[in-house]
Scaffold this motif. Structure first.
Motif, PDB file in Angstrom:
ATOM      1  N   GLU A  58       0.825  -1.287  -0.002  1.00 34.80           N
ATOM      2  CA  GLU A  58      -0.032  -0.033   0.165  1.00 34.80           C
ATOM      3  C   GLU A  58       0.865   1.306  -0.009  1.00 34.80           C
ATOM      4  O   GLU A  58       0.556   2.188  -0.559  1.00 34.80           O
ATOM      5  N   GLU A  59       1.864   1.331   0.739  1.00 42.11           N
ATOM      6  CA  GLU A  59       2.922   2.422   0.786  1.00 42.11           C
ATOM      7  C   GLU A  59       3.522   2.464  -0.497  1.00 42.11           C
ATOM      8  O   GLU A  59       3.637   3.878  -1.091  1.00 42.11           O
ATOM      9  N   ILE A  60       3.570   1.653  -1.182  1.00 38.59           N
ATOM     10  CA  ILE A  60       4.350   1.568  -2.639  1.00 38.59           C
ATOM     11  C   ILE A  60       3.283   2.296  -3.583  1.00 38.59           C
ATOM     12  O   ILE A  60       3.860   3.220  -4.407  1.00 38.59           O
ATOM     13  N   ILE A  61       2.257   1.750  -3.370  1.00 41.41           N
ATOM     14  CA  ILE A  61       1.060   2.379  -4.316  1.00 41.41           C
ATOM     15  C   ILE A  61       0.975   3.822  -4.175  1.00 41.41           C
ATOM     16  O   ILE A  61       0.836   4.443  -5.222  1.00 41.41           O
ATOM     17  N   THR A  62       0.917   4.199  -2.839  1.00 40.49           N
ATOM     18  CA  THR A  62       0.596   5.813  -2.579  1.00 40.49           C
ATOM     19  C   THR A  62       1.679   6.433  -3.050  1.00 40.49           C
ATOM     20  O   THR A  62       1.384   7.479  -3.383  1.00 40.49           O
ATOM     21  N   VAL A  63       3.047   5.894  -2.841  1.00 44.97           N
ATOM     22  CA  VAL A  63       4.125   6.688  -3.356  1.00 44.97           C
ATOM     23  C   VAL A  63       4.221   6.844  -4.609  1.00 44.97           C
ATOM     24  O   VAL A  63       4.367   8.297  -5.384  1.00 44.97           O
ATOM     25  N   CYS A  64       3.696   5.855  -5.382  1.00 47.97           N
ATOM     26  CA  CYS A  64       3.765   5.910  -6.859  1.00 47.97           C
ATOM     27  C   CYS A  64       2.872   6.878  -7.266  1.00 47.97           C
ATOM     28  O   CYS A  64       2.885   7.595  -8.439  1.00 47.97           O
ATOM     29  N   PHE A  65       1.743   6.717  -6.810  1.00 49.32           N
ATOM     30  CA  PHE A  65       0.645   7.566  -7.170  1.00 49.32           C
ATOM     31  C   PHE A  65       0.790   9.209  -6.913  1.00 49.32           C
ATOM     32  O   PHE A  65       0.433   9.920  -7.877  1.00 49.32           O
ATOM     33  N   ALA A  66       1.596   9.474  -5.923  1.00 51.07           N
ATOM     34  CA  ALA A  66       2.048  10.849  -5.522  1.00 51.07           C
ATOM     35  C   ALA A  66       2.994  11.269  -6.609  1.00 51.07           C
ATOM     36  O   ALA A  66       2.769  12.475  -7.050  1.00 51.07           O
ATOM     37  N   VAL A  67       3.921  10.456  -6.894  1.00 51.48           N
ATOM     38  CA  VAL A  67       4.732  10.791  -8.034  1.00 51.48           C
ATOM     39  C   VAL A  67       4.295  11.155  -9.308  1.00 51.48           C
ATOM     40  O   VAL A  67       4.343  12.017  -9.997  1.00 51.48           O
ATOM     41  N   VAL A  68       3.371  10.225  -9.749  1.00 48.93           N
ATOM     42  CA  VAL A  68       2.374  10.250 -10.779  1.00 48.93           C
ATOM     43  C   VAL A  68       1.550  11.624 -10.933  1.00 48.93           C
ATOM     44  O   VAL A  68       1.622  12.248 -11.958  1.00 48.93           O
ATOM     45  N   ALA A  69       0.713  11.828  -9.821  1.00 49.59           N
ATOM     46  CA  ALA A  69      -0.032  12.892  -9.820  1.00 49.59           C
ATOM     47  C   ALA A  69       0.909  14.394  -9.745  1.00 49.59           C
ATOM     48  O   ALA A  69       0.440  15.316 -10.442  1.00 49.59           O
TER      49      ALA A  69
END
Length: 89
Positions: A58-69
């Motif tokens: 979940e942390e990996i997905i959250t960080v990835c989403f933040a970078v993409v956003a």
């Protein structure tokens, strides 16, 4: 910030490889390559494709989403002003 540093580390040496050839990349175009490194669907798809039992998934997905956003909203929104400032458009 780490993502931007990584992008700079990736772009600069590649451009230096061509610095003495007919394929030389202008400095202003190097800035565009650096800032325009929009990240998106592939990174998010890879993160979401991680196995459900993986620790910290979940942390990996959250960080990835933040970078993409950040990439889409900040870098994408400022690309046209950057191109104008560099005299490309």
């Amino acid at each position: 910030m780490v993502v931007m540093l990584g992008r700079a580390v990736a772009v600069s040496p590649c451009c230096m490889l061509f610095s003495r050839s007919s394929l030389q990349i202008e400095v202003r175009h190097q800035h565009i390559l650096f800032w325009g490194g929009l990240r998106g669907a592939l990174a998010l798809a890879l993160a979401m494709g991680l196995p459900p039992g993986l620790p910290r998934r979940e942390e990996i997905i959250t960080v990835c989403f933040a970078v993409v956003a950040f990439s889409i909203f900040v870098q994408g929104a400022t690309m046209t002003p950057l191109l104008r400032r560099l005299g490309v458009v």
